[in-house]
Write a protein that holds these residues in place. Structure first.
Motif, PDB file in Angstrom:
ATOM      1  N   PHE A  21       0.827  -1.191   0.000  1.00 60.26           N
ATOM      2  CA  PHE A  21       0.000   0.000   0.000  1.00 60.26           C
ATOM      3  C   PHE A  21       0.869   1.253   0.000  1.00 60.26           C
ATOM      4  O   PHE A  21       0.601   2.205  -0.735  1.00 60.26           O
ATOM      5  CB  PHE A  21      -0.954  -0.002   1.199  1.00 60.26           C
ATOM      6  N   LYS A  22       1.911   1.253   0.823  1.00 57.61           N
ATOM      7  CA  LYS A  22       2.815   2.407   0.870  1.00 57.61           C
ATOM      8  C   LYS A  22       3.525   2.596  -0.476  1.00 57.61           C
ATOM      9  O   LYS A  22       3.785   3.725  -0.890  1.00 57.61           O
ATOM     10  CB  LYS A  22       3.836   2.248   1.999  1.00 57.61           C
ATOM     11  N   ALA A  23       3.829   1.514  -1.182  1.00 57.03           N
ATOM     12  CA  ALA A  23       4.450   1.627  -2.504  1.00 57.03           C
ATOM     13  C   ALA A  23       3.502   2.324  -3.479  1.00 57.03           C
ATOM     14  O   ALA A  23       3.936   3.128  -4.310  1.00 57.03           O
ATOM     15  CB  ALA A  23       4.843   0.248  -3.027  1.00 57.03           C
ATOM     16  N   VAL A  24       2.206   2.055  -3.365  1.00 50.61           N
ATOM     17  CA  VAL A  24       1.220   2.737  -4.196  1.00 50.61           C
ATOM     18  C   VAL A  24       1.227   4.233  -3.870  1.00 50.61           C
ATOM     19  O   VAL A  24       1.249   5.086  -4.772  1.00 50.61           O
ATOM     20  CB  VAL A  24      -0.189   2.136  -4.006  1.00 50.61           C
ATOM     21  N   ILE A  25       1.213   4.559  -2.588  1.00 54.90           N
ATOM     22  CA  ILE A  25       1.220   5.967  -2.172  1.00 54.90           C
ATOM     23  C   ILE A  25       2.445   6.687  -2.734  1.00 54.90           C
ATOM     24  O   ILE A  25       2.336   7.751  -3.339  1.00 54.90           O
ATOM     25  CB  ILE A  25       1.180   6.092  -0.632  1.00 54.90           C
ATOM     26  N   VAL A  26       3.620   6.106  -2.543  1.00 53.90           N
ATOM     27  CA  VAL A  26       4.857   6.738  -2.997  1.00 53.90           C
ATOM     28  C   VAL A  26       4.877   6.863  -4.524  1.00 53.90           C
ATOM     29  O   VAL A  26       5.278   7.889  -5.066  1.00 53.90           O
ATOM     30  CB  VAL A  26       6.091   5.970  -2.469  1.00 53.90           C
ATOM     31  N   GLY A  27       4.404   5.840  -5.211  1.00 55.05           N
ATOM     32  CA  GLY A  27       4.364   5.888  -6.672  1.00 55.05           C
ATOM     33  C   GLY A  27       3.432   6.965  -7.196  1.00 55.05           C
ATOM     34  O   GLY A  27       3.758   7.690  -8.143  1.00 55.05           O
ATOM     35  N   VAL A  28       2.265   7.099  -6.574  1.00 55.05           N
ATOM     36  CA  VAL A  28       1.323   8.132  -6.994  1.00 55.05           C
ATOM     37  C   VAL A  28       1.885   9.512  -6.669  1.00 55.05           C
ATOM     38  O   VAL A  28       1.765  10.450  -7.466  1.00 55.05           O
ATOM     39  CB  VAL A  28      -0.075   7.908  -6.368  1.00 55.05           C
ATOM     40  N   GLU A  29       2.525   9.656  -5.509  1.00 62.41           N
ATOM     41  CA  GLU A  29       3.160  10.935  -5.164  1.00 62.41           C
ATOM     42  C   GLU A  29       4.250  11.283  -6.173  1.00 62.41           C
ATOM     43  O   GLU A  29       4.381  12.444  -6.574  1.00 62.41           O
ATOM     44  CB  GLU A  29       3.755  10.880  -3.763  1.00 62.41           C
ATOM     45  N   ASP A  30       5.013  10.292  -6.583  1.00 55.62           N
ATOM     46  CA  ASP A  30       6.075  10.514  -7.561  1.00 55.62           C
ATOM     47  C   ASP A  30       5.498  10.959  -8.904  1.00 55.62           C
ATOM     48  O   ASP A  30       6.080  11.794  -9.596  1.00 55.62           O
ATOM     49  CB  ASP A  30       6.897   9.231  -7.732  1.00 55.62           C
ATOM     50  N   THR A  31       4.334  10.439  -9.248  1.00 54.30           N
ATOM     51  CA  THR A  31       3.695  10.771 -10.516  1.00 54.30           C
ATOM     52  C   THR A  31       2.964  12.104 -10.476  1.00 54.30           C
ATOM     53  O   THR A  31       3.093  12.927 -11.388  1.00 54.30           O
ATOM     54  CB  THR A  31       2.699   9.659 -10.914  1.00 54.30           C
ATOM     55  N   LEU A  32       2.183  12.331  -9.410  1.00 53.60           N
ATOM     56  CA  LEU A  32       1.309  13.507  -9.344  1.00 53.60           C
ATOM     57  C   LEU A  32       1.837  14.623  -8.455  1.00 53.60           C
ATOM     58  O   LEU A  32       1.258  15.704  -8.437  1.00 53.60           O
ATOM     59  CB  LEU A  32      -0.078  13.101  -8.819  1.00 53.60           C
ATOM     60  N   ALA A  34       3.074  15.602  -4.313  1.00 52.19           N
ATOM     61  CA  ALA A  34       2.452  15.382  -3.001  1.00 52.19           C
ATOM     62  C   ALA A  34       1.035  15.942  -2.938  1.00 52.19           C
ATOM     63  O   ALA A  34       0.121  15.290  -2.419  1.00 52.19           O
ATOM     64  CB  ALA A  34       3.319  15.974  -1.900  1.00 52.19           C
ATOM     65  N   ASP A  35       0.827  17.149  -3.462  1.00 54.18           N
ATOM     66  CA  ASP A  35      -0.504  17.762  -3.388  1.00 54.18           C
ATOM     67  C   ASP A  35      -1.518  17.020  -4.248  1.00 54.18           C
ATOM     68  O   ASP A  35      -2.650  16.782  -3.820  1.00 54.18           O
ATOM     69  CB  ASP A  35      -0.443  19.233  -3.793  1.00 54.18           C
ATOM     70  N   GLY A  36      -1.126  16.647  -5.459  1.00 51.46           N
ATOM     71  CA  GLY A  36      -2.028  15.901  -6.336  1.00 51.46           C
ATOM     72  C   GLY A  36      -2.384  14.553  -5.757  1.00 51.46           C
ATOM     73  O   GLY A  36      -3.545  14.128  -5.786  1.00 51.46           O
ATOM     74  N   ALA A  37      -1.387  13.871  -5.193  1.00 47.46           N
ATOM     75  CA  ALA A  37      -1.635  12.573  -4.574  1.00 47.46           C
ATOM     76  C   ALA A  37      -2.543  12.717  -3.360  1.00 47.46           C
ATOM     77  O   ALA A  37      -3.424  11.879  -3.130  1.00 47.46           O
ATOM     78  CB  ALA A  37      -0.315  11.916  -4.180  1.00 47.46           C
ATOM     79  N   ALA A  38      -2.367  13.785  -2.588  1.00 44.91           N
ATOM     80  CA  ALA A  38      -3.206  14.004  -1.407  1.00 44.91           C
ATOM     81  C   ALA A  38      -4.671  14.135  -1.809  1.00 44.91           C
ATOM     82  O   ALA A  38      -5.559  13.585  -1.143  1.00 44.91           O
ATOM     83  CB  ALA A  38      -2.739  15.244  -0.646  1.00 44.91           C
ATOM     84  N   VAL A  39      -4.943  14.839  -2.899  1.00 41.75           N
ATOM     85  CA  VAL A  39      -6.322  14.987  -3.384  1.00 41.75           C
ATOM     86  C   VAL A  39      -6.886  13.618  -3.765  1.00 41.75           C
ATOM     87  O   VAL A  39      -8.005  13.266  -3.392  1.00 41.75           O
ATOM     88  CB  VAL A  39      -6.386  15.967  -4.583  1.00 41.75           C
ATOM     89  N   VAL A  40      -6.103  12.842  -4.500  1.00 39.58           N
ATOM     90  CA  VAL A  40      -6.551  11.523  -4.966  1.00 39.58           C
ATOM     91  C   VAL A  40      -6.826  10.600  -3.783  1.00 39.58           C
ATOM     92  O   VAL A  40      -7.886   9.964  -3.706  1.00 39.58           O
ATOM     93  CB  VAL A  40      -5.505  10.895  -5.913  1.00 39.58           C
ATOM     94  N   PHE A  41      -5.888  10.516  -2.844  1.00 40.03           N
ATOM     95  CA  PHE A  41      -6.057   9.579  -1.727  1.00 40.03           C
ATOM     96  C   PHE A  41      -7.136  10.028  -0.750  1.00 40.03           C
ATOM     97  O   PHE A  41      -7.865   9.194  -0.205  1.00 40.03           O
ATOM     98  CB  PHE A  41      -4.733   9.327  -1.015  1.00 40.03           C
ATOM     99  N   THR A  42      -7.276  11.319  -0.534  1.00 43.97           N
ATOM    100  CA  THR A  42      -8.340  11.800   0.343  1.00 43.97           C
ATOM    101  C   THR A  42      -9.700  11.488  -0.272  1.00 43.97           C
ATOM    102  O   THR A  42     -10.608  10.999   0.408  1.00 43.97           O
ATOM    103  CB  THR A  42      -8.197  13.309   0.625  1.00 43.97           C
ATOM    104  N   ARG A  43      -9.832  11.741  -1.564  1.00 44.44           N
ATOM    105  CA  ARG A  43     -11.097  11.446  -2.249  1.00 44.44           C
ATOM    106  C   ARG A  43     -11.391   9.950  -2.249  1.00 44.44           C
ATOM    107  O   ARG A  43     -12.527   9.526  -1.997  1.00 44.44           O
ATOM    108  CB  ARG A  43     -11.056  11.984  -3.675  1.00 44.44           C
ATOM    109  N   ALA A  44     -10.389   9.136  -2.524  1.00 47.10           N
ATOM    110  CA  ALA A  44     -10.584   7.683  -2.499  1.00 47.10           C
ATOM    111  C   ALA A  44     -11.016   7.235  -1.104  1.00 47.10           C
ATOM    112  O   ALA A  44     -11.903   6.388  -0.957  1.00 47.10           O
ATOM    113  CB  ALA A  44      -9.302   6.974  -2.917  1.00 47.10           C
ATOM    114  N   GLY A  45     -10.407   7.803  -0.081  1.00 45.73           N
ATOM    115  CA  GLY A  45     -10.789   7.481   1.291  1.00 45.73           C
ATOM    116  C   GLY A  45     -12.219   7.886   1.581  1.00 45.73           C
ATOM    117  O   GLY A  45     -12.973   7.148   2.228  1.00 45.73           O
TER     118      GLY A  45
END
Length: 158
Positions: A21-32, A34-45
């Protein structure tokens, strides 16, 4: 024709590792970023939390705030999906505060890390909105990584 869902994994079960799960988080952060990933993960949550409240039959129940921690902990704590231990819920003025421990988002992080707990925040947020029927602005305020006694989520009414 109705859609069907695939059966649960018959050999490995419902859960996978925090490491993955943490690898997914880090990969999405690397792609989008930190701010973009935060939006995605908060919305998914939030989507997960809303669905969870519906599955539990508590959506729209407007249970007392002090009982929300127990409901959420049963679903996402040690006896549930192990996303986080939900230890306390209470009002602070007009805000609702939910305290957690052992969040999956912060597992393995170094002390002092500025990582926010976006997916867990979102899951609690979505469940809270579904339970109360109210809209909130959620924020991860205190963190065990930065000297807090818990990971604290504060929800302010909109």
């Amino acid at each position: 024709m109705t859609a069907t869902t695939a059966p649960l994994r018959p050999h490995l079960g419902d859960y996978s590792s925090i490491v993955c799960f943490k690898a997914v988080i880090v990969g999405v952060e690397d792609t989008l970023g930190a701010d973009g990933a935060a939006v995605v993960f908060t919305r998914a949550g939030k989507v997960r939390g809303r669905n969870l409240a519906t599955e539990l039959g508590v959506a729209g129940s407007n249970v007392p705030v002090e009982q929300i921690a127990e409901l959420l902990n049963a679903a996402i704590g040690k006896d549930g999906t192990c996303l986080a231990a939900v230890t306390n819920s209470y009002r602070d003025g007009q805000d609702i505060v939910i305290e957690t421990q052992d969040t999956v988002c912060l597992a393995g992080e170094a002390m002092g890390s500025d990582r926010k707990c976006t997916f867990t925040l979102g899951a609690v947020w979505g469940a809270l909105e579904a339970i109360t029927g109210e809209m909130y602005l959620g924020e991860h305020t205190d963190s065990v990584l930065r000297g807090g006694t818990c990971d604290k989520f504060v929800f302010s009414p909109l």
